[in-house]
Design a protein around this motif. Structure first.
Motif, PDB file in Angstrom:
ATOM      1  N   MET A   1     -77.909 -63.315  57.867  1.00 54.93           N
ATOM      2  CA  MET A   1     -77.044 -62.900  56.770  1.00 54.93           C
ATOM      3  C   MET A   1     -75.908 -62.011  57.258  1.00 54.93           C
TER       4      MET A   1
ATOM      5  N   VAL B   1     -78.710 -61.885  46.645  1.00 56.88           N
ATOM      6  CA  VAL B   1     -79.215 -62.089  48.007  1.00 56.88           C
ATOM      7  C   VAL B   1     -80.270 -61.045  48.351  1.00 56.88           C
TER       8      VAL B   1
ATOM      9  N   PRO C   1     -72.665 -59.867  52.687  1.00 58.08           N
ATOM     10  CA  PRO C   1     -73.832 -59.405  53.456  1.00 58.08           C
ATOM     11  C   PRO C   1     -73.936 -57.891  53.541  1.00 58.08           C
TER      12      PRO C   1
END
Length: 304
Positions: free
Chosen positions: A118, A100, A181
């Motif tokens: 996120m 990510v 996240p």
């Protein structure tokens, strides 16, 4: 003469550093040191919550006695559950967070919006997210089973949090959803510290993208990745809320923190529960020291 002056300046800086940090150390001693000391003290007694004043000193019997923690199958089972949970969750969160972070590090007009979106799973309180996932994973009314049955992936509903063979892995996935996240944000911060000149030089030389990542990006961000992994490992080793909300005192998922709570609150065994809490503290402290040593060696390799 010059060496003497340098030594005096260094000693002055050390004294100033101690003066600056002294108030924080006093507050830390009051907030964390006193409860820890009381917990260790109570672990040396055979004490019950209902009769705390009539406690009896037993020394280390709560640890190494005939009925001590070291001979308790339930304690070691909770230790195994905690270690498995911590290893699986941290590894998955690190890999997903790295992916990510690499995506968010690419130039994009909506990059700021994606970063904010996120963080939504991480911003939701753990108890709320655990309860939300408990509803969605319900074996009869949950939306997860509903869609998996509709797509033909499952032939019968699964009891995700009640089946001992599925419950621990289910909790790991829920924790990964929530904590990825956080890992991505820390790794993204490390990625943005990598000098752009390194990428420009590699581009001019025609170095393949995978080689740039493995030989340039990964070694430079590794200290930041290790810091993120240490933070998450320490958090995962003391996991309580997500496990207790989703599976309560189930033996299949019972962590060390849940074990401590069960002994102290459900059974009222203050001495035995305090011994378990003390063992949990020293285990986390040992792992912290090991991780700090690993981080120091990694930083030395990068500097070299």
């Amino acid at each position: 003469m010059k060496a003497k002056a340098t030594g005096g300046l260094r000693a002055q800086r050390v004294r100033r550093a101690w003066l600056v940090t002294l108030p924080m150390l006093v507050v830390l001693l009051m907030v964390a040191g006193w409860p820890l000391g009381r917990t260790i003290w109570f672990s040396l007694f055979d004490a019950e919550l209902a009769q705390l004043d009539s406690r009896r000193f037993v020394g280390l019997d709560n640890y190494i006695g005939p009925d001590g923690l070291l001979w308790s199958g339930d304690w070691w089972h909770s230790v195994g559950n905690t270690v498995v949970f911590a290893l699986l969750s941290v590894v998955l969160e690190t890999l997903l967070g790295l992916g990510v972070a690499l995506l968010l590090n690419q130039p994009s007009r909506i990059r700021t919006l994606l970063r904010a979106a996120m963080l939504v799973p991480w911003a939701i309180p753990t108890v709320v997210s655990a309860k939300m996932w408990s509803w969605m994973l319900h074996d009869q009314f949950g939306i997860v089973n509903h869609y998996l049955l509709a797509l033909g992936v499952l032939s019968t509903p699964l009891a995700w949090t009640a089946d001992p063979s599925l419950s621990l892995f289910t909790i790991v996935l829920v924790d990964v959803w929530k904590a990825t996240p956080y890992m991505a944000l820390l790794i993204l911060a490390a990625l943005q510290m990598v000098p752009v000149d390194c990428y420009e030089a590699a581009k001019v030389d025609g170095v393949p993208a995978w080689t740039v990542f493995s030989r340039v990006t990964l070694p430079l961000i590794m200290p930041g990745v290790l810091v993120a992994m240490v933070f998450r490992m320490l958090d995962a080793l003391r996991v309580f809320d997500v496990i207790y909300v989703m599976t309560s005192n189930s033996r299949a998922t019972k962590s060390m923190s849940v074990f401590v709570r069960e002994q102290l609150i459900d059974f009222g065994m203050v001495g035995y529960g305090s011994a378990a809490a003390t063992m949990l503290f020293f285990l986390i402290a040992l792992i912290t020291i090991m991780c700090m040593g690993l981080m120091r060696r990694s930083s030395d390799k990068v500097a070299a």
